[in-house]
Design a protein around this motif. Structure first.
Motif, PDB file in Angstrom:
ATOM      1  N   ARG A   7      32.152  50.382  36.840  1.00 27.99           N
ATOM      2  CA  ARG A   7      30.827  50.137  36.280  1.00 27.99           C
ATOM      3  C   ARG A   7      30.684  50.787  34.910  1.00 27.99           C
ATOM      4  O   ARG A   7      31.100  51.925  34.703  1.00 27.99           O
ATOM      5  N   TYR A  15      20.758  48.737  34.419  1.00 23.39           N
ATOM      6  CA  TYR A  15      21.846  47.861  34.829  1.00 23.39           C
ATOM      7  C   TYR A  15      23.209  48.518  34.585  1.00 23.39           C
ATOM      8  O   TYR A  15      23.422  49.169  33.550  1.00 23.39           O
ATOM      9  N   ALA A  17      27.155  47.421  34.395  1.00 20.70           N
ATOM     10  CA  ALA A  17      28.000  46.228  34.280  1.00 20.70           C
ATOM     11  C   ALA A  17      29.300  46.408  35.039  1.00 20.70           C
ATOM     12  O   ALA A  17      29.802  47.523  35.218  1.00 20.70           O
ATOM     13  N   PHE A  18      29.873  45.280  35.488  1.00 18.94           N
ATOM     14  CA  PHE A  18      31.138  45.293  36.207  1.00 18.94           C
ATOM     15  C   PHE A  18      32.330  45.389  35.251  1.00 18.94           C
ATOM     16  O   PHE A  18      33.426  45.742  35.655  1.00 18.94           O
ATOM     17  N   ASP A  22      31.054  41.769  30.974  1.00 19.89           N
ATOM     18  CA  ASP A  22      29.782  41.662  31.691  1.00 19.89           C
ATOM     19  C   ASP A  22      28.679  42.394  30.925  1.00 19.89           C
ATOM     20  O   ASP A  22      27.548  41.913  30.809  1.00 19.89           O
ATOM     21  N   HIS A  26      25.308  40.797  29.487  1.00 25.74           N
ATOM     22  CA  HIS A  26      24.004  41.359  29.864  1.00 25.74           C
ATOM     23  C   HIS A  26      23.194  41.735  28.626  1.00 25.74           C
ATOM     24  O   HIS A  26      21.998  41.439  28.538  1.00 25.74           O
ATOM     25  N   VAL A  87      32.168  39.023  42.642  1.00 26.32           N
ATOM     26  CA  VAL A  87      31.601  39.800  41.537  1.00 26.32           C
ATOM     27  C   VAL A  87      30.866  38.895  40.564  1.00 26.32           C
ATOM     28  O   VAL A  87      29.739  39.202  40.124  1.00 26.32           O
ATOM     29  N   ARG A  88      31.468  37.743  40.246  1.00 30.55           N
ATOM     30  CA  ARG A  88      30.825  36.820  39.309  1.00 30.55           C
ATOM     31  C   ARG A  88      29.529  36.259  39.897  1.00 30.55           C
ATOM     32  O   ARG A  88      28.530  36.102  39.182  1.00 30.55           O
ATOM     33  N   HIS A  91      26.865  38.911  39.745  1.00 28.60           N
ATOM     34  CA  HIS A  91      26.369  39.022  38.376  1.00 28.60           C
ATOM     35  C   HIS A  91      25.322  37.950  38.108  1.00 28.60           C
ATOM     36  O   HIS A  91      24.258  38.232  37.519  1.00 28.60           O
ATOM     37  N   ARG A  95      21.244  38.297  37.274  1.00 35.31           N
ATOM     38  CA  ARG A  95      20.588  37.682  36.118  1.00 35.31           C
ATOM     39  C   ARG A  95      19.377  36.858  36.554  1.00 35.31           C
ATOM     40  O   ARG A  95      18.319  36.896  35.922  1.00 35.31           O
ATOM     41  N   THR A 125      24.280  49.038  41.684  1.00 39.77           N
ATOM     42  CA  THR A 125      24.728  48.629  40.350  1.00 39.77           C
ATOM     43  C   THR A 125      23.576  48.130  39.499  1.00 39.77           C
ATOM     44  O   THR A 125      23.617  48.215  38.267  1.00 39.77           O
ATOM     45  N   GLN A 126      22.522  47.617  40.149  1.00 38.90           N
ATOM     46  CA  GLN A 126      21.371  47.104  39.414  1.00 38.90           C
ATOM     47  C   GLN A 126      20.309  48.179  39.187  1.00 38.90           C
ATOM     48  O   GLN A 126      19.340  47.951  38.470  1.00 38.90           O
TER      49      GLN A 126
END
Length: 361
Positions: A7, A15, A17-18, A22, A26, A87-88, A91, A95, A125-126
């Motif tokens: 991350r 946020y 990111a991965f 990413d 973002h 993961v995608r 993400h 969003r 993660t968020q």
């Protein structure tokens, strides 16, 4: 090939990111002009006040604390793993949620694959509040919202459920865990929350409950005859899921690293356990799989000085169901060392004559 979450925090909002790519995507979406986006704010919900009835005593409502104890932003687990495709998707779900839309995600897969952990990691993660609703504890339809209670000190009052706070909290990530372990009729209360209405009239509250902006629902279930106490999932409820994620066991290399990082297991031993799990999962005739959760339990025993094959006996073999090919499972276990018997209860009696925990029998 899958990977463990790495991350990179966004400098302007919660946020995480991965990847660098990413983070760039973002930033371009959430901060196109360098404006810091307002994060989801965890706010106290206004109390629900019921009109007193001439036939009944007035009903008071429990005042909610600023943040319910069951609602908090979880800590991320840097050993948690999902595939690149997942993961995608996560993400994209993040969003969509940032735009204020409510998203429903169904998680399916065998036991011990991280279905319950994934929503928590998503919330971490968020940087968003997280709540788990244990659906197997819902005995009646009104259990989702709360209950009327009676005490000598307060009289009759309404005790609000944490699930109600979660639904009305902007940006909350809600896990509906083991959703098919409650009676199907109890799930009817969720239909309005999960479809385009995003609301439900609750007679107990005498008001409409509206899903807050950006709430994300995750739903888990175990399906199959081997899961006793479950019910078939209503197709109308399944249809309300925006996306479905099939969860599987991690590759051997990843699973070995998880065992090493979480329990401190030596690499050679972790590699053997991961190889054993891989062999057993591929042999469908055995009638059993070894989950990552079971490997972690065995690893804990090994770290306490137990031999590898004995640790797997206690963590996996001894608790296997009646339909399992126990002989074949024990043969597979030979790769960890000599195995004489799969049942601890059939070991030499002298071994169990020793004091346990320093207390003599």
């Amino acid at each position: 090939m899958g990977k463990v979450f790495d991350r990179t925090p966004c400098p302007d909002c919660p946020y995480q990111a991965f990847s660098d790519a990413d983070l760039g995507a973002h930033t371009a979406h959430a901060h196109p002009s360098g404006v810091v986006a307002e994060p989801f704010v965890v706010q106290a919900l206004p109390p629900v006040v019921e009109e007193p009835s001439p036939q009944a005593e007035p009903v008071s409502v429990v005042e909610s604390p600023p943040v319910h104890p069951a609602l908090s932003v979880p800590q991320a687990d840097d050993t948690f793993w999902v595939s690149d495709k997942t993961v995608r998707l996560l993400h994209a779900v993040g969003r969509i949620s940032q735009r204020g839309e409510v998203v429903n995600v169904l998680l399916v897969g065998p036991k011990g694959t991280g279905k319950t952990s994934l929503p928590k990691e998503f919330a971490a993660t968020q940087g968003r509040p997280f709540f788990t609703m244990h659906c197997q504890l819902v005995a009646e339809r009104d259990d989702w919202w709360g209950s009327k209670e009676l005490s000598l000190e307060r009289g009759t009052y309404f005790d609000k459920a944490a699930f109600l706070d979660a639904v009305e909290m902007p940006g909350c990530v809600i896990l509906l865990d083991e959703v098919n372990r409650t009676h199907p009729e109890n799930l009817n209360a969720l239909f309005g929350l999960l479809d385009h209405r995003r609301s439900a009239w609750v007679p107990l509250l005498k008001r409409e409950v509206v899903v807050a902006e950006g709430v994300t629902f995750f739903m888990t279930l175990n399906e199959g005859y081997e899961y006793v106490g479950t019910n078939p999932l209503d197709e109308a409820l399944r249809d309300r899921m925006s996306f479905a994620i099939p969860m599987g066991y991690p590759p051997k290399r990843v699973e070995k690293n998880i065992l090493m990082r979480r329990t401190g297991l030596p690499e050679e031993t972790a590699d053997k356990l991961a190889e054993l799990a891989k062999v057993v999962r591929r042999d469908t005739k055995l009638g059993v799989t070894i989950s990552t959760r079971q490997l972690l339990s065995a690893s804990s025993l090994i770290q306490e000085g137990m031999a590898s094959h004995d640790a797997v006996l206690f963590a996996v073999v001894n608790g296997a169901g009646q339909d399992v090919d126990r002989k074949g499972l024990l043969q597979a276990l030979q790769m960890l060392g000599k195995v004489e018997d799969g049942f601890a209860a059939e070991d030499d009696d002298d071994e169990f004559d020793q004091p346990v925990g320093g207390v003599s029998p």
